[in-house]
Design a protein around this motif. Structure first.
Motif, mmCIF file in Angstrom:
data_model
loop_
_atom_site.group_PDB
_atom_site.id
_atom_site.type_symbol
_atom_site.label_atom_id
_atom_site.label_comp_id
_atom_site.label_asym_id
_atom_site.label_seq_id
_atom_site.Cartn_x
_atom_site.Cartn_y
_atom_site.Cartn_z
ATOM 1 N N VAL A 219 14.839 -25.887 15.862
ATOM 2 C CA VAL A 219 14.451 -25.854 17.240
ATOM 3 C C VAL A 219 15.836 -26.184 18.029
ATOM 4 O O VAL A 219 16.046 -25.360 19.064
ATOM 5 C CB VAL A 219 13.206 -26.482 17.419
ATOM 6 N N VAL A 220 16.276 -27.178 17.780
ATOM 7 C CA VAL A 220 17.409 -27.589 18.603
ATOM 8 C C VAL A 220 18.564 -26.443 18.389
ATOM 9 O O VAL A 220 19.328 -26.089 19.767
ATOM 10 C CB VAL A 220 17.865 -29.080 18.134
ATOM 11 N N GLU A 221 18.828 -25.769 17.387
ATOM 12 C CA GLU A 221 19.605 -24.999 17.345
ATOM 13 C C GLU A 221 19.614 -23.696 17.935
ATOM 14 O O GLU A 221 20.361 -22.992 18.643
ATOM 15 C CB GLU A 221 19.977 -24.718 15.718
ATOM 16 N N TRP A 222 18.070 -23.234 18.053
ATOM 17 C CA TRP A 222 17.791 -22.262 18.851
ATOM 18 C C TRP A 222 17.892 -22.264 20.216
ATOM 19 O O TRP A 222 18.291 -21.415 20.848
ATOM 20 C CB TRP A 222 16.250 -21.956 18.690
ATOM 21 N N GLU A 223 17.635 -23.588 20.628
ATOM 22 C CA GLU A 223 18.023 -23.846 22.253
ATOM 23 C C GLU A 223 19.368 -23.678 22.404
ATOM 24 O O GLU A 223 19.854 -23.212 23.544
ATOM 25 C CB GLU A 223 17.599 -25.257 22.394
ATOM 26 N N ARG A 224 20.259 -24.264 21.704
ATOM 27 C CA ARG A 224 21.774 -24.129 21.782
ATOM 28 C C ARG A 224 22.384 -22.541 21.877
ATOM 29 O O ARG A 224 23.145 -22.283 22.693
ATOM 30 C CB ARG A 224 22.537 -24.788 20.654
ATOM 31 N N GLN A 225 21.524 -21.777 21.050
ATOM 32 C CA GLN A 225 22.028 -20.599 20.896
ATOM 33 C C GLN A 225 21.528 -19.733 22.106
ATOM 34 O O GLN A 225 22.188 -18.637 22.317
ATOM 35 C CB GLN A 225 21.482 -19.961 19.623
ATOM 36 N N TYR A 226 20.168 -20.076 22.491
ATOM 37 C CA TYR A 226 19.550 -18.873 23.469
ATOM 38 C C TYR A 226 19.474 -19.263 24.777
ATOM 39 O O TYR A 226 18.905 -18.604 25.735
ATOM 40 C CB TYR A 226 18.247 -18.265 22.805
ATOM 41 N N LEU A 227 19.297 -20.748 25.063
ATOM 42 C CA LEU A 227 19.104 -21.091 26.304
ATOM 43 C C LEU A 227 20.366 -21.576 27.107
ATOM 44 O O LEU A 227 21.439 -21.689 26.657
ATOM 45 C CB LEU A 227 18.229 -22.493 26.225
ATOM 46 N N PRO A 228 20.058 -21.509 28.627
ATOM 47 C CA PRO A 228 21.361 -21.815 29.108
ATOM 48 C C PRO A 228 21.795 -23.194 28.813
ATOM 49 O O PRO A 228 21.010 -23.989 28.439
ATOM 50 C CB PRO A 228 20.878 -21.777 30.677
ATOM 51 N N ASP A 229 22.972 -23.372 29.310
ATOM 52 C CA ASP A 229 23.717 -24.750 28.826
ATOM 53 C C ASP A 229 23.090 -25.672 29.584
ATOM 54 O O ASP A 229 23.115 -27.086 29.017
ATOM 55 C CB ASP A 229 25.328 -24.561 29.403
ATOM 56 N N GLU A 230 22.690 -25.590 30.641
ATOM 57 C CA GLU A 230 21.979 -26.617 31.528
ATOM 58 C C GLU A 230 20.537 -27.118 30.741
ATOM 59 O O GLU A 230 20.321 -28.222 31.136
ATOM 60 C CB GLU A 230 21.690 -26.229 32.947
ATOM 61 N N ALA A 231 20.227 -26.357 29.739
ATOM 62 C CA ALA A 231 19.012 -26.756 29.081
ATOM 63 C C ALA A 231 19.102 -27.899 28.051
ATOM 64 O O ALA A 231 18.031 -28.566 27.620
ATOM 65 C CB ALA A 231 18.510 -25.595 28.418
ATOM 66 N N GLN A 232 20.456 -28.069 27.910
ATOM 67 C CA GLN A 232 20.784 -29.154 26.788
ATOM 68 C C GLN A 232 20.689 -30.458 27.649
ATOM 69 O O GLN A 232 20.980 -31.654 27.158
ATOM 70 C CB GLN A 232 22.268 -28.845 26.530
ATOM 71 N N ASP A 233 20.670 -30.385 29.101
ATOM 72 C CA ASP A 233 20.832 -31.839 29.817
ATOM 73 C C ASP A 233 19.748 -32.846 29.501
ATOM 74 O O ASP A 233 19.901 -34.008 29.601
ATOM 75 C CB ASP A 233 20.993 -31.484 31.406
ATOM 76 N N LYS A 234 18.590 -32.240 28.975
ATOM 77 C CA LYS A 234 17.403 -32.851 28.772
ATOM 78 C C LYS A 234 17.865 -33.918 27.605
ATOM 79 O O LYS A 234 16.990 -34.986 27.589
ATOM 80 C CB LYS A 234 16.124 -32.069 28.532
ATOM 81 N N TYR A 235 18.581 -33.851 26.783
ATOM 82 C CA TYR A 235 18.907 -34.771 25.725
ATOM 83 C C TYR A 235 19.988 -35.844 26.108
ATOM 84 O O TYR A 235 19.772 -36.843 25.305
ATOM 85 C CB TYR A 235 19.800 -33.962 24.683
ATOM 86 N N GLU A 236 20.564 -35.660 27.194
ATOM 87 C CA GLU A 236 21.424 -36.806 27.842
ATOM 88 C C GLU A 236 20.493 -38.044 28.214
ATOM 89 O O GLU A 236 19.588 -37.964 28.976
ATOM 90 C CB GLU A 236 22.266 -36.162 28.869
ATOM 91 N N ASP A 237 20.725 -39.281 27.574
ATOM 92 C CA ASP A 237 20.164 -40.551 28.100
ATOM 93 C C ASP A 237 18.669 -40.503 27.926
ATOM 94 O O ASP A 237 18.186 -41.346 28.574
ATOM 95 C CB ASP A 237 20.465 -40.885 29.622
ATOM 96 N N SER A 238 18.169 -39.684 26.866
ATOM 97 C CA SER A 238 16.736 -39.739 26.852
ATOM 98 C C SER A 238 16.462 -40.505 25.556
ATOM 99 O O SER A 238 17.371 -40.690 24.695
ATOM 100 C CB SER A 238 16.248 -38.283 26.620
ATOM 101 N N LEU A 239 15.448 -40.914 25.337
ATOM 102 C CA LEU A 239 14.782 -41.803 24.166
ATOM 103 C C LEU A 239 14.066 -41.020 23.111
ATOM 104 O O LEU A 239 13.417 -40.052 23.607
ATOM 105 C CB LEU A 239 13.862 -43.030 24.772
ATOM 106 N N GLY A 240 14.280 -41.414 21.797
ATOM 107 C CA GLY A 240 13.662 -40.758 20.794
ATOM 108 C C GLY A 240 14.512 -40.535 19.764
ATOM 109 O O GLY A 240 15.757 -40.785 19.847
ATOM 110 N N ASP A 241 13.848 -40.016 18.552
ATOM 111 C CA ASP A 241 14.792 -39.683 17.362
ATOM 112 C C ASP A 241 15.640 -38.507 17.607
ATOM 113 O O ASP A 241 15.571 -37.487 18.317
ATOM 114 C CB ASP A 241 14.000 -39.186 16.368
ATOM 115 N N ASP A 242 16.791 -38.673 16.964
ATOM 116 C CA ASP A 242 17.932 -37.725 17.067
ATOM 117 C C ASP A 242 17.345 -36.441 16.301
ATOM 118 O O ASP A 242 16.983 -36.690 15.050
ATOM 119 C CB ASP A 242 19.403 -38.081 16.417
ATOM 120 N N LEU A 243 17.289 -35.168 16.862
ATOM 121 C CA LEU A 243 16.686 -34.345 16.075
ATOM 122 C C LEU A 243 17.520 -33.149 15.590
ATOM 123 O O LEU A 243 17.099 -32.194 14.866
ATOM 124 C CB LEU A 243 15.974 -33.324 17.277
#
Length: 315
Positions: free
Chosen positions: A288-312
């Motif tokens: 799912v993370v790879e799909w996001e990188r491939q198909y979503l805008p770059d700013e969609a990756q911002d949600k992973y910055e400084d967020s808590l939880g397991d590395d996906l």
């Protein structure tokens, strides 16, 4: 899978017994697929019990069964052999049933000659429809296969051995008639001992299935080498995941009732000892993370910055 029927036919052409563990949902199918089998079987009993809470006694409907089959086949990389009960009606109903299973992408189905409502092939009280009517249903199924997907594997099952006045002669006769009507594989449900299995192997004129249900039913525990020697081509273990799930969840929750924290630690340790990675890895989050990188805008990756939880991301 792009053509699970063709892949399954290739496996059947090999001179070895095709062993298929039974699963009841995409989760248990994913576990089986991670271990490695050439084909997997979707149990009707397990599908009914897991999706509706009711036993295999005609309570589950065609759409529910097909939805489960489609979701399982999507999740695994090998062909699925799916239970399609008695086709959910007469020969005209069978036409739609087979069309829908073909659209679901599965490699094979089996259709039985029980009356409606049907029930588990290893319980008392089963009845079968007249032989001529059953042949017509298999002819209808075979015509759909030939028209829509020639590599789709049609397995014809008879429950005649287990009816009140059923005989092995009747069951073998029906199996051969079903093969003559266009079935690819015959399935005689409920042989009671090894001598009956030997007769089925000797007298059924085509590929054959053995349904290995263990203590649940009337058919015997047998060595797989013997099944090969007698001429069987496929062996189904339909209740594998269902019994395993019930037994293990019961054991774990019994411990949980006494000490939830200690039980949760034991469950964690047991899971972590399996070679499937973390739960997130097993379930497919890295993809799912790879799909996001491939198909979503770059700013969609911002949600992973400084967020808590397991590395996906996969390791």
């Amino acid at each position: 899978m792009t053509d699970s029927g063709a892949t399954l036919r290739t496996s059947l052409e090999r001179d070895e017994l095709l062993v298929c563990p039974g699963v009841h949902d995409p989760l248990t199918a994913a576990v089986a697929d991670s271990i490695g089998f050439n084909a997997i079987y979707m149990t009707g009993y397990g599908t009914s019990l897991s999706k509706t809470g009711y036993p295999d006694a005609g309570f589950i409907t065609m759409p529910e069964m097909i939805e489960n089959a489609a979701n399982i086949q999507e999740r695994i990389d090998v062909p699925l052999i799916a239970d399609s009960d008695n086709g959910y009606g007469n020969a005209t109903n069978v036409i739609r049933t087979v069309r829908e299973y073909i659209k679901a992408g599965v490699g094979a189905i089996h259709i039985e000659d029980q009356t409606f409502p049907k029930r588990c092939g290893h319980t008392k009280g089963r009845q079968v429809i007249p032989r001529e009517e059953a042949i017509g249903k298999i002819e209808a199924a075979a015509d759909v296969r030939d028209d829509r997907a020639e590599d789709f594997v049609l397995i014809a099952r008879t429950d005649a051995r287990g009816t009140g006045d059923g005989s092995l002669d009747e069951a073998i006769g029906r199996a051969n008639d079903f093969l003559a009507a266009g079935a690819d594989v015959a399935f005689v449900e409920g042989p009671t001992d090894e001598s009956e299995l030997e007769r089925i192997g000797r007298e059924v004129d085509g590929p054959i299935v053995y349904n290995f249900v263990g203590d649940l039913g009337s058919s015997p525990y047998v060595d797989l080498g013997s099944l090969e020697e007698w001429g069987f081509d496929i062996v189904l273990f339909p209740i594998t995941s269902m019994l395993s799930t019930i037994a293990n969840v019961y054991a774990d929750l019994s411990t949980f009732a006494d000490d939830p924290v200690a039980a949760m630690r034991d469950i964690d340790d047991t899971f972590n000892a399996q070679p499937v990675g973390t739960l997130h890895e097993f379930s497919g989050f890295p993809e799912v993370v790879e799909w996001e990188r491939q198909y979503l805008p770059d700013e969609a990756q911002d949600k992973y910055e400084d967020s808590l939880g397991d590395d996906l991301e996969s390791e």
